[in-house]
Motif scaffolding. Structure first.
Motif, PDB file in Angstrom:
ATOM      1  N   GLY A   1      23.171  26.073  73.324  1.00  0.00           N
ATOM      2  CA  GLY A   1      24.087  24.940  73.185  1.00  0.00           C
ATOM      3  C   GLY A   1      23.877  23.909  74.278  1.00  0.00           C
ATOM      4  O   GLY A   1      23.864  22.699  74.016  1.00  0.00           O
ATOM      5  N   ARG A   2      23.699  24.377  75.513  1.00  0.00           N
ATOM      6  CA  ARG A   2      23.438  23.447  76.627  1.00  0.00           C
ATOM      7  C   ARG A   2      22.098  22.735  76.443  1.00  0.00           C
ATOM      8  O   ARG A   2      21.975  21.543  76.722  1.00  0.00           O
ATOM      9  CB  ARG A   2      23.485  24.183  77.967  1.00  0.00           C
ATOM     10  CG  ARG A   2      24.881  24.671  78.347  1.00  0.00           C
ATOM     11  CD  ARG A   2      24.937  25.208  79.768  1.00  0.00           C
ATOM     12  NE  ARG A   2      23.987  26.258  80.052  1.00  0.00           N
ATOM     13  CZ  ARG A   2      24.182  27.556  79.827  1.00  0.00           C
ATOM     14  NH1 ARG A   2      25.338  27.964  79.292  1.00  0.00           N
ATOM     15  NH2 ARG A   2      23.270  28.439  80.144  1.00  0.00           N
TER      16      ARG A   2
ATOM     17  N   PRO B   1      18.552  29.376  67.389  1.00  0.00           N
ATOM     18  CA  PRO B   1      19.079  30.692  67.736  1.00  0.00           C
ATOM     19  C   PRO B   1      20.569  30.842  67.429  1.00  0.00           C
ATOM     20  O   PRO B   1      21.033  31.928  67.098  1.00  0.00           O
ATOM     21  CB  PRO B   1      18.806  30.819  69.233  1.00  0.00           C
ATOM     22  CG  PRO B   1      18.611  29.429  69.732  1.00  0.00           C
ATOM     23  CD  PRO B   1      18.081  28.641  68.572  1.00  0.00           C
ATOM     24  N   VAL B   2      21.311  29.745  67.513  1.00  0.00           N
ATOM     25  CA  VAL B   2      22.749  29.820  67.246  1.00  0.00           C
ATOM     26  C   VAL B   2      22.984  30.087  65.761  1.00  0.00           C
ATOM     27  O   VAL B   2      23.796  30.943  65.390  1.00  0.00           O
ATOM     28  CB  VAL B   2      23.472  28.540  67.713  1.00  0.00           C
ATOM     29  CG1 VAL B   2      24.969  28.665  67.485  1.00  0.00           C
ATOM     30  CG2 VAL B   2      23.167  28.262  69.179  1.00  0.00           C
TER      31      VAL B   2
ATOM     32  N   GLU C   1      32.230  33.848  68.951  1.00  0.00           N
ATOM     33  CA  GLU C   1      32.797  32.920  69.940  1.00  0.00           C
ATOM     34  C   GLU C   1      31.703  32.207  70.722  1.00  0.00           C
ATOM     35  O   GLU C   1      31.805  31.007  70.991  1.00  0.00           O
ATOM     36  CB  GLU C   1      33.733  33.677  70.893  1.00  0.00           C
ATOM     37  CG  GLU C   1      35.029  34.104  70.228  1.00  0.00           C
ATOM     38  CD  GLU C   1      35.839  35.070  71.069  1.00  0.00           C
ATOM     39  OE1 GLU C   1      35.505  35.276  72.262  1.00  0.00           O
ATOM     40  OE2 GLU C   1      36.814  35.631  70.529  1.00  0.00           O
ATOM     41  N   ALA C   2      30.637  32.920  71.071  1.00  0.00           N
ATOM     42  CA  ALA C   2      29.528  32.286  71.794  1.00  0.00           C
ATOM     43  C   ALA C   2      28.845  31.239  70.920  1.00  0.00           C
ATOM     44  O   ALA C   2      28.481  30.163  71.400  1.00  0.00           O
ATOM     45  CB  ALA C   2      28.525  33.346  72.248  1.00  0.00           C
ATOM     46  N   ALA C   3      28.691  31.542  69.633  1.00  0.00           N
ATOM     47  CA  ALA C   3      28.086  30.570  68.709  1.00  0.00           C
ATOM     48  C   ALA C   3      28.988  29.350  68.572  1.00  0.00           C
ATOM     49  O   ALA C   3      28.511  28.204  68.595  1.00  0.00           O
ATOM     50  CB  ALA C   3      27.829  31.219  67.357  1.00  0.00           C
ATOM     51  N   ALA C   4      30.288  29.575  68.434  1.00  0.00           N
ATOM     52  CA  ALA C   4      31.230  28.453  68.329  1.00  0.00           C
ATOM     53  C   ALA C   4      31.189  27.600  69.596  1.00  0.00           C
ATOM     54  O   ALA C   4      31.195  26.362  69.520  1.00  0.00           O
ATOM     55  CB  ALA C   4      32.650  28.965  68.062  1.00  0.00           C
ATOM     56  N   ASP C   5      31.125  28.240  70.763  1.00  0.00           N
ATOM     57  CA  ASP C   5      31.016  27.509  72.034  1.00  0.00           C
ATOM     58  C   ASP C   5      29.734  26.682  72.079  1.00  0.00           C
ATOM     59  O   ASP C   5      29.735  25.536  72.541  1.00  0.00           O
ATOM     60  CB  ASP C   5      31.030  28.467  73.227  1.00  0.00           C
ATOM     61  CG  ASP C   5      32.391  29.076  73.491  1.00  0.00           C
ATOM     62  OD1 ASP C   5      33.394  28.611  72.903  1.00  0.00           O
ATOM     63  OD2 ASP C   5      32.458  30.044  74.290  1.00  0.00           O
TER      64      ASP C   5
ATOM     65  N   THR D   1      29.518  22.726  72.439  1.00  0.00           N
ATOM     66  CA  THR D   1      28.780  22.131  73.557  1.00  0.00           C
ATOM     67  C   THR D   1      27.794  21.084  73.063  1.00  0.00           C
ATOM     68  O   THR D   1      27.556  20.070  73.725  1.00  0.00           O
ATOM     69  CB  THR D   1      28.046  23.238  74.348  1.00  0.00           C
ATOM     70  OG1 THR D   1      29.022  24.130  74.885  1.00  0.00           O
ATOM     71  CG2 THR D   1      27.207  22.669  75.472  1.00  0.00           C
ATOM     72  N   TRP D   2      27.211  21.302  71.897  1.00  0.00           N
ATOM     73  CA  TRP D   2      26.264  20.372  71.288  1.00  0.00           C
ATOM     74  C   TRP D   2      26.990  19.197  70.637  1.00  0.00           C
ATOM     75  O   TRP D   2      26.548  18.044  70.722  1.00  0.00           O
ATOM     76  CB  TRP D   2      25.431  21.135  70.282  1.00  0.00           C
ATOM     77  CG  TRP D   2      24.299  20.414  69.644  1.00  0.00           C
ATOM     78  CD1 TRP D   2      23.753  19.216  69.999  1.00  0.00           C
ATOM     79  CD2 TRP D   2      23.542  20.871  68.531  1.00  0.00           C
ATOM     80  NE1 TRP D   2      22.709  18.896  69.170  1.00  0.00           N
ATOM     81  CE2 TRP D   2      22.560  19.904  68.253  1.00  0.00           C
ATOM     82  CE3 TRP D   2      23.612  22.009  67.723  1.00  0.00           C
ATOM     83  CZ2 TRP D   2      21.640  20.042  67.207  1.00  0.00           C
ATOM     84  CZ3 TRP D   2      22.691  22.146  66.688  1.00  0.00           C
ATOM     85  CH2 TRP D   2      21.724  21.177  66.439  1.00  0.00           C
TER      86      TRP D   2
END
Length: 198
Positions: free
Chosen positions: A64-65, A108-109, A125-129, A133-134
């Motif tokens: 995402g970053r 990857p997401v 949750e990590a995918a949603a974050d 972020t994107w």
């Protein structure tokens, strides 16, 4: 940052993202990540005491970053930024990769979301974050180009969703047609949000 300049922890996060985008979460083993990163297997437990779930989460947040930073690079390369130009640059990253490196790897997401978001809250949750972020810098860029603030986030979501879907189609079809189609078809709609404020 070149791969060799990363420390072992950063190399493992990067490697996990690269393997997930190619093979998915389920097929990416911790040993595979250590081997890809050139890191001792014992360092996995040291750096990721939460195991594979922690490593996957960090790899998705890294992705995402990375995507967010790409938005800044795309804007910096544009003489006169437009919404359609930004979207074309986002699409171009994927068409360039597919045309030069083949269709073996995607986002990857998206891969993690398809693979295990239904079975792992932490991964979901990590995918949603990562998507959030994107989305933020895309929405901010649209606002900076004159898109009304109320439209910027929905249009950023539309852009990313269209890109992700077309990227998946491209991998399935082994063709960039879906990517070039979404860029061509959405471009006028995105630019009209500036011109009309609609």
């Amino acid at each position: 940052m070149a791969k060799s300049e990363r420390g072992p922890r950063e190399r493992m996060v990067f490697s996990a993202a690269q393997l997930i985008r190619r093979d998915g979460v389920e097929a990416t083993g911790m040993r595979d990540v250590a081997a890809h990163a050139g890191a001792p297997r014992g360092s996995l437990q040291h750096y990721f005491p939460g195991g594979k779930e922690q490593l996957v989460g960090e790899a998705l947040r890294w992705a995402g970053r990375y995507a967010a930073k790409r938005v800044d690079r795309f804007l910096a390369a544009m003489e006169r930024p437009t919404p359609s130009g930004l979207f074309e640059a986002m699409v171009g990253q994927w068409t360039d990769e597919y045309e030069t490196a083949g269709f073996a790897a995607g986002c990857p997401v998206a891969a993690a979301t398809v693979d295990c978001a239904g079975s792992s809250d932490a991964t979901r949750e990590a995918a949603a974050d990562a998507f959030a972020t994107w989305t933020r810098p895309v929405a901010d860029a649209l606002t900076g180009m004159g898109v009304p603030a109320a439209r910027s986030e929905p249009l950023a979501t539309l852009m990313i969703s269209a890109l992700e879907g077309a990227g998946g189609n491209g991998r399935a079809e082994r063709d960039v047609r879906a990517l070039t189609t979404v860029a061509r078809e959405l471009g006028p709609l995105l630019d009209a949000a500036v011109a009309t404020g609609a």
